[in-house]
Design a protein around this motif. Sequence first.
Motif, short mmCIF file in Angstrom:
data_model
loop_
_atom_site.label_atom_id
_atom_site.label_comp_id
_atom_site.label_asym_id
_atom_site.label_seq_id
_atom_site.Cartn_x
_atom_site.Cartn_y
_atom_site.Cartn_z
N THR A 12 0.11 -6.95 -14.27
CA THR A 12 1.21 -6.70 -13.32
C THR A 12 2.52 -7.19 -13.92
O THR A 12 3.56 -6.55 -13.79
CB THR A 12 0.91 -7.43 -11.99
OG1 THR A 12 -0.39 -7.03 -11.56
CG2 THR A 12 1.92 -7.11 -10.92
N GLU A 47 10.01 3.81 -8.70
CA GLU A 47 8.73 3.35 -8.15
C GLU A 47 8.03 4.47 -7.40
O GLU A 47 8.67 5.26 -6.70
CB GLU A 47 8.94 2.15 -7.24
CG GLU A 47 9.20 0.89 -8.06
CD GLU A 47 9.38 -0.35 -7.21
OE1 GLU A 47 8.92 -0.35 -6.05
OE2 GLU A 47 9.99 -1.30 -7.72
N ARG A 62 0.83 5.99 -3.69
CA ARG A 62 -0.04 4.98 -4.34
C ARG A 62 -1.37 4.88 -3.59
O ARG A 62 -2.42 4.69 -4.20
CB ARG A 62 0.67 3.63 -4.39
CG ARG A 62 1.70 3.56 -5.50
CD ARG A 62 2.32 2.20 -5.66
NE ARG A 62 3.33 1.94 -4.66
CZ ARG A 62 3.28 0.98 -3.75
NH1 ARG A 62 2.27 0.15 -3.69
NH2 ARG A 62 4.28 0.83 -2.88
N LYS A 119 0.42 -0.83 -8.10
CA LYS A 119 1.87 -0.71 -8.32
C LYS A 119 2.11 0.29 -9.44
O LYS A 119 1.35 0.31 -10.42
CB LYS A 119 2.46 -2.06 -8.75
CG LYS A 119 2.40 -3.13 -7.67
CD LYS A 119 3.17 -4.36 -8.11
CE LYS A 119 3.48 -5.28 -6.96
NZ LYS A 119 2.27 -5.76 -6.26
N TYR A 167 1.14 2.14 -14.49
CA TYR A 167 0.62 1.42 -13.32
C TYR A 167 -0.12 0.16 -13.78
O TYR A 167 -0.45 0.03 -14.97
CB TYR A 167 -0.27 2.32 -12.45
CG TYR A 167 -1.55 2.80 -13.10
CD1 TYR A 167 -1.61 4.00 -13.80
CD2 TYR A 167 -2.74 2.06 -13.00
CE1 TYR A 167 -2.79 4.45 -14.39
CE2 TYR A 167 -3.92 2.50 -13.58
CZ TYR A 167 -3.94 3.69 -14.28
OH TYR A 167 -5.11 4.13 -14.85
N LYS A 218 4.61 4.16 -1.36
CA LYS A 218 3.36 3.58 -0.87
C LYS A 218 2.32 4.65 -0.53
O LYS A 218 1.14 4.51 -0.83
CB LYS A 218 3.71 2.76 0.40
CG LYS A 218 2.67 1.77 0.77
CD LYS A 218 3.15 0.92 1.92
CE LYS A 218 1.96 0.14 2.47
NZ LYS A 218 2.19 -0.39 3.78
#
Length: 306
Positions: A72, A91, A97, A104, A119, A94
């Motif tokens: 991460t 990004e 993802r 992430k 990711y 949500k």
Amino acid sequence: MIRYKKLGYIAINVTDVKRSAIFYRDMVCLDQVGEITEDMAFFSSSSDYHNLILNKSHEPGLKRIAFELESTKELERAFEMLEREGYNPIEVDKEERALLKIDKAFRFRDPNGVTFEFYNKMMQRAEPYEPSPVKVLKLDHVVLRVPNFQETLHFFNEVLNFKISDTRHKPDGEMYFAFMRCFPNPYHHSFGISQGDDLRLFHIAFKVKDIDDIGIARNRLTKSDVPVVFGPGRHMASGSIFMYYLDPDGLTLEYTLGMEEFPEENPREPRMLDNTLRTTDLWEGPSDPRIGKVGHVEVNRSEANV
Ligand SMILES: CC(C)c1ccc(C(=O)O)c(O)c1O
Ligand SMILES: [Fe+2]
């Protein structure tokens, strides 16, 4: 200096998701994950929730390429660096993802406008991965043809920290192909670029367990009238045994096994290889002109919706 875990997944565009899903399940021998819909299907070649996504489109080819980073922290560092250098990483929201089962992630474009995703981790499947009858072990590598070879090479090598394992050259010395590994992943190449007149997906490769899988696959494919367009043969660069065939849209797939691995420290120097058939195939077999012909690359130049 970005550190990678592996080539994570590839999203491709296909004209008929159901037809291609049956092919990737029954002929390529990937695990289907979840339901096949008119628009999308997920496949895995490991314990990852997915390593290949089929998306419906009228132009078959590449949608995006995703790499899993080592941690991460590494993902955060990569985001900051790409932002600082002006590559505008965005990004992944949500909702997407959640669909992709990743924790992430962000996306950005290479100098050709190709979408890449980085990711940190993906959901792992509880069921053991038991590929059959062709034992596909992993998503292995992807190769693109690019019109601006030197700029693309600079981006992957200098900005993204991919290491060059070998290069190929025309008789006048001009470099036209680079095999790159996503450091410190040891495999000879997870990504390759070739000089081309246009931007195109050349092929996607899956690693199989042993030579029997190549033989079994060849017989199964030819029995089902799937074009086997090159091989079996042996590549000089990675040392791997290969066989290329076409999916229902004509996209080129490769089975590969036996790729050279590099140590993280003191790896050998990249070699300069020539452009002869023997370098491509030490067994000097014929190839079908359909190899690498279909592979439109989705290029989305708008800021959002990468
Ligand atoms: C013919 C293509 C571009 C090629 C050449 C060499 C290797 C290798 O050394 O593994 C490949 O995987 C290829 O796809
Ligand atoms: Fe390949």
